[in-house]
Motif scaffolding. Structure first.
Motif, PDB file in Angstrom:
ATOM      1  N   ALA A  89       2.734   5.051 -14.641  1.00 27.07           N
ATOM      2  CA  ALA A  89       2.839   5.981 -13.513  1.00 27.07           C
ATOM      3  C   ALA A  89       1.451   6.379 -13.020  1.00 27.07           C
ATOM      4  N   GLU A  90       0.771   5.408 -12.427  1.00 23.39           N
ATOM      5  CA  GLU A  90      -0.534   5.681 -11.857  1.00 23.39           C
ATOM      6  C   GLU A  90      -0.714   4.827 -10.610  1.00 23.39           C
ATOM      7  N   ALA A  91      -1.523   5.328  -9.665  1.00 27.53           N
ATOM      8  CA  ALA A  91      -1.646   4.632  -8.394  1.00 27.53           C
ATOM      9  C   ALA A  91      -2.962   4.977  -7.715  1.00 27.53           C
ATOM     10  N   ARG A  92      -3.406   4.070  -6.859  1.00 27.20           N
ATOM     11  CA  ARG A  92      -4.570   4.283  -6.008  1.00 27.20           C
ATOM     12  C   ARG A  92      -4.055   4.648  -4.619  1.00 27.20           C
ATOM     13  N   LEU A  93      -4.526   5.772  -4.065  1.00 33.10           N
ATOM     14  CA  LEU A  93      -3.986   6.312  -2.828  1.00 33.10           C
ATOM     15  C   LEU A  93      -4.925   6.089  -1.653  1.00 33.10           C
ATOM     16  N   ALA A  94      -4.335   5.792  -0.504  1.00 31.52           N
ATOM     17  CA  ALA A  94      -5.092   5.871   0.741  1.00 31.52           C
ATOM     18  C   ALA A  94      -5.332   7.345   1.048  1.00 31.52           C
ATOM     19  N   PRO A  95      -6.516   7.708   1.549  1.00 34.97           N
ATOM     20  CA  PRO A  95      -6.762   9.106   1.905  1.00 34.97           C
ATOM     21  C   PRO A  95      -5.705   9.683   2.846  1.00 34.97           C
ATOM     22  N   ALA A 115     -10.888  -1.770  -5.599  1.00 35.91           N
ATOM     23  CA  ALA A 115     -11.873  -2.786  -5.978  1.00 35.91           C
ATOM     24  C   ALA A 115     -11.209  -4.006  -6.613  1.00 35.91           C
ATOM     25  N   GLY A 116      -9.878  -3.989  -6.665  1.00 39.97           N
ATOM     26  CA  GLY A 116      -9.150  -5.127  -7.215  1.00 39.97           C
ATOM     27  C   GLY A 116      -8.611  -4.905  -8.602  1.00 39.97           C
ATOM     28  N   ASP A 117      -8.885  -3.734  -9.189  1.00 39.08           N
ATOM     29  CA  ASP A 117      -8.412  -3.462 -10.545  1.00 39.08           C
ATOM     30  C   ASP A 117      -7.305  -2.414 -10.565  1.00 39.08           C
ATOM     31  N   THR A 146      -7.904  -2.833   1.737  1.00 39.73           N
ATOM     32  CA  THR A 146      -7.839  -3.405   0.387  1.00 39.73           C
ATOM     33  C   THR A 146      -6.580  -2.975  -0.354  1.00 39.73           C
ATOM     34  N   LEU A 147      -6.056  -1.785  -0.045  1.00 40.73           N
ATOM     35  CA  LEU A 147      -4.839  -1.323  -0.716  1.00 40.73           C
ATOM     36  C   LEU A 147      -3.618  -2.136  -0.304  1.00 40.73           C
ATOM     37  N   ASN A 148      -3.704  -2.808   0.829  1.00 41.80           N
ATOM     38  CA  ASN A 148      -2.575  -3.607   1.309  1.00 41.80           C
ATOM     39  C   ASN A 148      -2.441  -4.935   0.569  1.00 41.80           C
ATOM     40  N   PRO A 151      -3.706  -4.644  -4.941  1.00 45.04           N
ATOM     41  CA  PRO A 151      -2.815  -4.251  -6.040  1.00 45.04           C
ATOM     42  C   PRO A 151      -1.579  -5.158  -6.128  1.00 45.04           C
ATOM     43  N   ASP A 152      -1.018  -5.266  -7.314  1.00 43.05           N
ATOM     44  CA  ASP A 152       0.206  -6.048  -7.501  1.00 43.05           C
ATOM     45  C   ASP A 152       1.423  -5.378  -6.878  1.00 43.05           C
ATOM     46  N   TYR A 153       1.403  -4.055  -6.849  1.00 47.68           N
ATOM     47  CA  TYR A 153       2.534  -3.288  -6.324  1.00 47.68           C
ATOM     48  C   TYR A 153       2.047  -2.467  -5.131  1.00 47.68           C
ATOM     49  N   HIS A 154       2.620  -2.731  -3.968  1.00 46.16           N
ATOM     50  CA  HIS A 154       2.204  -2.063  -2.738  1.00 46.16           C
ATOM     51  C   HIS A 154       3.317  -1.121  -2.285  1.00 46.16           C
ATOM     52  N   VAL A 155       2.958   0.130  -2.103  1.00 45.79           N
ATOM     53  CA  VAL A 155       3.906   1.157  -1.658  1.00 45.79           C
ATOM     54  C   VAL A 155       3.430   1.677  -0.310  1.00 45.79           C
ATOM     55  N   VAL A 156       4.332   1.727   0.659  1.00 45.39           N
ATOM     56  CA  VAL A 156       3.967   2.119   2.022  1.00 45.39           C
ATOM     57  C   VAL A 156       4.864   3.253   2.484  1.00 45.39           C
ATOM     58  N   LEU A 157       4.259   4.327   2.959  1.00 41.96           N
ATOM     59  CA  LEU A 157       5.004   5.407   3.592  1.00 41.96           C
ATOM     60  C   LEU A 157       5.045   5.157   5.094  1.00 41.96           C
TER      61      LEU A 157
END
Length: 219
Positions: A89-95, A115-117, A146-148, A151-157
């Motif tokens: 349960a962790e994620a990198r967020l777009a501002p 950064a790809g990790d 890069t967020l698009n 990451p292996d899992y892409h979540v879009v609002l």
């Protein structure tokens, strides 16, 4: 239309099992060919609400759609989805989505370009297209491209009020909303990354995310 062209197109229609064009449809085509610039012909959408059509279109391309009432519901929806994937349960967020209290549901988050990790990236879309289940994202400091893709899992609002029927409608909306402030890049994403280059076997995540989740807000 010339007789030879009519014969060729007629053979194609018969080969596809399609009926001959009606007089009214033929008249529309003739007008488009000979009458100068016209509104583009668009596929007829099913008689359903746009959120339903978008969700069905997204599922056809191996994406997933979860409807939430408010943006504040996004963290709980994301955590449930990650648990179902057996992903931490962790994620990198777009501002652009950092205004949401993601930590309230126990998510560990960081903010900014990837950064790809990062295993999970969360983005904000400008629009979504019901016809194809496509999300439309802009590049920029608030929505790192890069967020698009990394990451292996892409979540879009995406807000349900920004659903459009056809791709042509999306470009009209973009011109209206962005005006002269066009980004360097506009990404149209339809489902997770895939390829069938190897032995004609479909593989997800070949050169981008292997899973795509769209959180449709207010649908």
């Amino acid at each position: 239309m010339s007789s030879s062209r009519e014969r060729i197109l007629g053979d194609i229609r018969r080969g596809l099992g399609r009926p001959a064009l009606s007089e009214s449809r033929q008249a529309v085509l003739d007008q488009r060919i000979h009458g100068g610039e016209q509104e583009p012909l668009r596929p007829v959408l099913a008689n359903k609400p746009l959120p339903d059509q978008f969700a069905e279109g997204l599922e056809k391309v191996a994406g997933e759609c979860v409807r939430i009432a408010r943006r504040s519901d996004a963290p709980a929806a994301l955590k449930r989805w990650l648990e179902a994937q057996d992903v931490a349960a962790e994620a990198r967020l777009a501002p652009a989505v950092a205004d949401i209290d993601w930590a309230s549901d126990g998510l560990r988050v960081s903010e900014g370009a990837s950064a790809g990790d990062d295993l999970v990236g969360v983005s904000q879309a400008l629009l979504a297209v019901a016809e194809t289940g496509t999300v439309v994202l802009r590049s920029g400091a608030e929505t790192p491209t890069t967020l698009n893709f990394l990451p292996d899992y892409h979540v879009v609002l995406v807000d349900a009020e920004h659903l459009v029927g056809h791709l042509e409608d999306a470009w009209v909306q973009l011109r209206t909303r962005l005006g002269a402030q066009w980004p360097r890049v506009v990404n149209l994403i339809t489902g997770p990354s895939r390829t069938a280059d190897v032995e004609q076997t479909m593989q997800l995540g070949a050169h981008g995310p292997r899973r795509l989740l769209v959180l449709l807000v207010g649908a």
